[in-house]
Design a protein around this motif. Sequence first.
Motif, PDB file in Angstrom:
ATOM      1  N   ALA A 158       8.505  -5.500   4.248  1.00 63.79           N
ATOM      2  CA  ALA A 158       9.208  -4.275   4.640  1.00 63.79           C
ATOM      3  C   ALA A 158       8.586  -3.069   3.943  1.00 63.79           C
ATOM      4  CB  ALA A 158      10.695  -4.379   4.315  1.00 63.79           C
ATOM      5  N   VAL A 159       8.284  -3.198   2.657  1.00 65.14           N
ATOM      6  CA  VAL A 159       7.657  -2.096   1.918  1.00 65.14           C
ATOM      7  C   VAL A 159       6.321  -1.737   2.567  1.00 65.14           C
ATOM      8  CG1 VAL A 159       6.573  -1.449  -0.276  1.00 65.14           C
ATOM      9  CG2 VAL A 159       8.828  -2.540  -0.268  1.00 65.14           C
ATOM     10  N   ARG A 160       5.505  -2.742   2.886  1.00 67.76           N
ATOM     11  CA  ARG A 160       4.199  -2.474   3.514  1.00 67.76           C
ATOM     12  C   ARG A 160       4.352  -1.764   4.858  1.00 67.76           C
ATOM     13  NH1 ARG A 160       2.823  -7.474   1.109  1.00 67.76           N
ATOM     14  NH2 ARG A 160       3.356  -8.649   2.971  1.00 67.76           N
ATOM     15  N   VAL A 161       5.270  -2.252   5.683  1.00 75.83           N
ATOM     16  CA  VAL A 161       5.478  -1.651   7.006  1.00 75.83           C
ATOM     17  C   VAL A 161       5.960  -0.208   6.861  1.00 75.83           C
ATOM     18  CG1 VAL A 161       6.908  -1.715   9.092  1.00 75.83           C
ATOM     19  CG2 VAL A 161       5.867  -3.818   8.225  1.00 75.83           C
ATOM     20  N   TYR A 162       6.961   0.004   6.029  1.00 76.38           N
ATOM     21  CA  TYR A 162       7.487   1.363   5.854  1.00 76.38           C
ATOM     22  C   TYR A 162       6.421   2.312   5.315  1.00 76.38           C
ATOM     23  CZ  TYR A 162      12.398   0.100   6.693  1.00 76.38           C
ATOM     24  OH  TYR A 162      13.591  -0.282   7.253  1.00 76.38           O
ATOM     25  N   LYS A 163       5.617   1.853   4.360  1.00 66.65           N
ATOM     26  CA  LYS A 163       4.549   2.722   3.838  1.00 66.65           C
ATOM     27  C   LYS A 163       3.573   3.102   4.951  1.00 66.65           C
ATOM     28  CE  LYS A 163       4.299   1.446  -1.047  1.00 66.65           C
ATOM     29  NZ  LYS A 163       3.477   0.780  -2.075  1.00 66.65           N
ATOM     30  N   GLN A 164       3.220   2.114   5.772  1.00 66.53           N
ATOM     31  CA  GLN A 164       2.265   2.369   6.855  1.00 66.53           C
ATOM     32  C   GLN A 164       2.846   3.324   7.898  1.00 66.53           C
ATOM     33  OE1 GLN A 164       1.120  -1.109   9.061  1.00 66.53           O
ATOM     34  NE2 GLN A 164      -0.247   0.017  10.391  1.00 66.53           N
ATOM     35  N   VAL A 165       4.096   3.112   8.267  1.00 67.32           N
ATOM     36  CA  VAL A 165       4.696   3.861   9.368  1.00 67.32           C
ATOM     37  C   VAL A 165       5.286   5.201   8.910  1.00 67.32           C
ATOM     38  CG1 VAL A 165       6.510   3.784  11.140  1.00 67.32           C
ATOM     39  CG2 VAL A 165       5.157   1.746  10.661  1.00 67.32           C
ATOM     40  N   LEU A 166       5.919   5.216   7.745  1.00 67.34           N
ATOM     41  CA  LEU A 166       6.667   6.394   7.311  1.00 67.34           C
ATOM     42  C   LEU A 166       6.019   7.162   6.165  1.00 67.34           C
ATOM     43  CD1 LEU A 166      10.204   4.737   7.349  1.00 67.34           C
ATOM     44  CD2 LEU A 166       9.228   6.266   9.080  1.00 67.34           C
ATOM     45  N   GLY A 167       5.104   6.528   5.453  1.00 61.77           N
ATOM     46  CA  GLY A 167       4.483   7.162   4.299  1.00 61.77           C
ATOM     47  C   GLY A 167       5.147   6.719   3.000  1.00 61.77           C
ATOM     48  N   ARG A 168       4.390   6.823   1.923  1.00 64.34           N
ATOM     49  CA  ARG A 168       4.811   6.299   0.622  1.00 64.34           C
ATOM     50  C   ARG A 168       6.060   6.957   0.053  1.00 64.34           C
ATOM     51  NH1 ARG A 168       0.929   3.890  -2.749  1.00 64.34           N
ATOM     52  NH2 ARG A 168       1.871   5.021  -4.467  1.00 64.34           N
ATOM     53  N   GLU A 169       6.325   8.199   0.418  1.00 67.97           N
ATOM     54  CA  GLU A 169       7.414   8.957  -0.188  1.00 67.97           C
ATOM     55  C   GLU A 169       8.745   8.837   0.555  1.00 67.97           C
ATOM     56  OE1 GLU A 169       6.960  10.496  -3.143  1.00 67.97           O
ATOM     57  OE2 GLU A 169       4.913   9.715  -3.080  1.00 67.97           O
ATOM     58  N   HIS A 170       8.787   8.076   1.627  1.00 70.04           N
ATOM     59  CA  HIS A 170      10.000   7.997   2.441  1.00 70.04           C
ATOM     60  C   HIS A 170      11.094   7.199   1.718  1.00 70.04           C
ATOM     61  CE1 HIS A 170      12.619   7.168   5.863  1.00 70.04           C
ATOM     62  NE2 HIS A 170      12.030   8.218   6.427  1.00 70.04           N
ATOM     63  N   PRO A 171      12.361   7.611   1.876  1.00 69.56           N
ATOM     64  CA  PRO A 171      13.471   6.889   1.234  1.00 69.56           C
ATOM     65  C   PRO A 171      13.565   5.409   1.630  1.00 69.56           C
ATOM     66  CG  PRO A 171      14.230   9.019   2.024  1.00 69.56           C
ATOM     67  CD  PRO A 171      12.817   8.842   2.531  1.00 69.56           C
ATOM     68  N   ALA A 172      13.140   5.050   2.838  1.00 72.19           N
ATOM     69  CA  ALA A 172      13.188   3.641   3.249  1.00 72.19           C
ATOM     70  C   ALA A 172      12.250   2.796   2.395  1.00 72.19           C
ATOM     71  CB  ALA A 172      12.834   3.502   4.729  1.00 72.19           C
ATOM     72  N   VAL A 173      11.128   3.362   1.972  1.00 72.64           N
ATOM     73  CA  VAL A 173      10.210   2.654   1.079  1.00 72.64           C
ATOM     74  C   VAL A 173      10.907   2.402  -0.250  1.00 72.64           C
ATOM     75  CG1 VAL A 173       8.009   2.756  -0.150  1.00 72.64           C
ATOM     76  CG2 VAL A 173       8.161   3.620   2.194  1.00 72.64           C
ATOM     77  N   ALA A 174      11.537   3.435  -0.777  1.00 66.91           N
ATOM     78  CA  ALA A 174      12.239   3.303  -2.058  1.00 66.91           C
ATOM     79  C   ALA A 174      13.375   2.284  -1.968  1.00 66.91           C
ATOM     80  CB  ALA A 174      12.779   4.658  -2.501  1.00 66.91           C
ATOM     81  N   ALA A 175      14.117   2.297  -0.876  1.00 64.38           N
ATOM     82  CA  ALA A 175      15.227   1.353  -0.706  1.00 64.38           C
ATOM     83  C   ALA A 175      14.718  -0.081  -0.668  1.00 64.38           C
ATOM     84  CB  ALA A 175      16.004   1.677   0.563  1.00 64.38           C
ATOM     85  N   SER A 176      13.625  -0.314   0.059  1.00 63.80           N
ATOM     86  CA  SER A 176      13.066  -1.669   0.129  1.00 63.80           C
ATOM     87  C   SER A 176      12.483  -2.098  -1.215  1.00 63.80           C
ATOM     88  CB  SER A 176      12.002  -1.754   1.222  1.00 63.80           C
ATOM     89  OG  SER A 176      12.615  -1.668   2.482  1.00 63.80           O
ATOM     90  N   MET A 177      11.896  -1.152  -1.939  1.00 61.24           N
ATOM     91  CA  MET A 177      11.394  -1.481  -3.274  1.00 61.24           C
ATOM     92  C   MET A 177      12.561  -1.816  -4.211  1.00 61.24           C
ATOM     93  SD  MET A 177       8.274   1.230  -3.657  1.00 61.24           S
ATOM     94  CE  MET A 177       7.562   0.518  -5.130  1.00 61.24           C
ATOM     95  N   GLY A 178      13.667  -1.123  -4.046  1.00 63.58           N
ATOM     96  CA  GLY A 178      14.861  -1.447  -4.826  1.00 63.58           C
ATOM     97  C   GLY A 178      15.377  -2.837  -4.513  1.00 63.58           C
ATOM     98  N   ASN A 179      15.376  -3.194  -3.235  1.00 62.10           N
ATOM     99  CA  ASN A 179      15.787  -4.547  -2.848  1.00 62.10           C
ATOM    100  C   ASN A 179      14.850  -5.594  -3.433  1.00 62.10           C
ATOM    101  OD1 ASN A 179      18.117  -3.978  -1.378  1.00 62.10           O
ATOM    102  ND2 ASN A 179      16.928  -3.467   0.437  1.00 62.10           N
ATOM    103  N   LEU A 180      13.569  -5.286  -3.420  1.00 63.35           N
ATOM    104  CA  LEU A 180      12.582  -6.196  -3.998  1.00 63.35           C
ATOM    105  C   LEU A 180      12.839  -6.375  -5.495  1.00 63.35           C
ATOM    106  CD1 LEU A 180      10.043  -7.885  -3.492  1.00 63.35           C
ATOM    107  CD2 LEU A 180       8.701  -5.794  -3.763  1.00 63.35           C
ATOM    108  N   ALA A 181      13.155  -5.294  -6.187  1.00 64.07           N
ATOM    109  CA  ALA A 181      13.467  -5.378  -7.624  1.00 64.07           C
ATOM    110  C   ALA A 181      14.698  -6.257  -7.857  1.00 64.07           C
ATOM    111  CB  ALA A 181      13.687  -3.984  -8.189  1.00 64.07           C
ATOM    112  N   LEU A 182      15.706  -6.133  -7.003  1.00 65.12           N
ATOM    113  CA  LEU A 182      16.906  -6.965  -7.132  1.00 65.12           C
ATOM    114  C   LEU A 182      16.590  -8.435  -6.881  1.00 65.12           C
ATOM    115  CD1 LEU A 182      19.527  -4.657  -5.414  1.00 65.12           C
ATOM    116  CD2 LEU A 182      19.314  -5.172  -7.865  1.00 65.12           C
ATOM    117  N   ASP A 183      15.655  -8.702  -5.960  1.00 66.17           N
ATOM    118  CA  ASP A 183      15.226 -10.086  -5.717  1.00 66.17           C
ATOM    119  C   ASP A 183      14.604 -10.676  -6.970  1.00 66.17           C
ATOM    120  OD1 ASP A 183      15.965  -9.678  -3.043  1.00 66.17           O
ATOM    121  OD2 ASP A 183      13.898  -9.299  -2.398  1.00 66.17           O
TER     122      ASP A 183
END
Length: 87
Positions: free
Chosen positions: A54-79
């Motif tokens: 999800a992080v890779r897709v969001y970075k590619q489609v939305l850019g590194r600074e998008h909130p969806a990237v941060a949210a998915s990275m947060g989920n990854l941290a919780l994992d």
Amino acid sequence: DEAEAWARHARIALLRIDEFEGNTVRRGRWLNLTGLTARERGDLDVAIEQHQQAVRVYKQVLGREHPAVAASMGNLALDYEARGDVE
């Protein structure tokens, strides 16, 4: 079990998205949701894999600074935290 049935449906939906759309915001959402479902089931390896994608897709489609990237990275941290991989 109901969660496993929904996980199967989600995997089928992801295959359809991959087949017809490729990397899109919708694919990122599905990956994020299937990661959340996997974490709830205790399948942390799958959760991590889905959230990484999800992080890779969001970075590619939305850019590194998008909130969806941060949210998915947060989920990854919780994992990782749930798996005990924290320092």
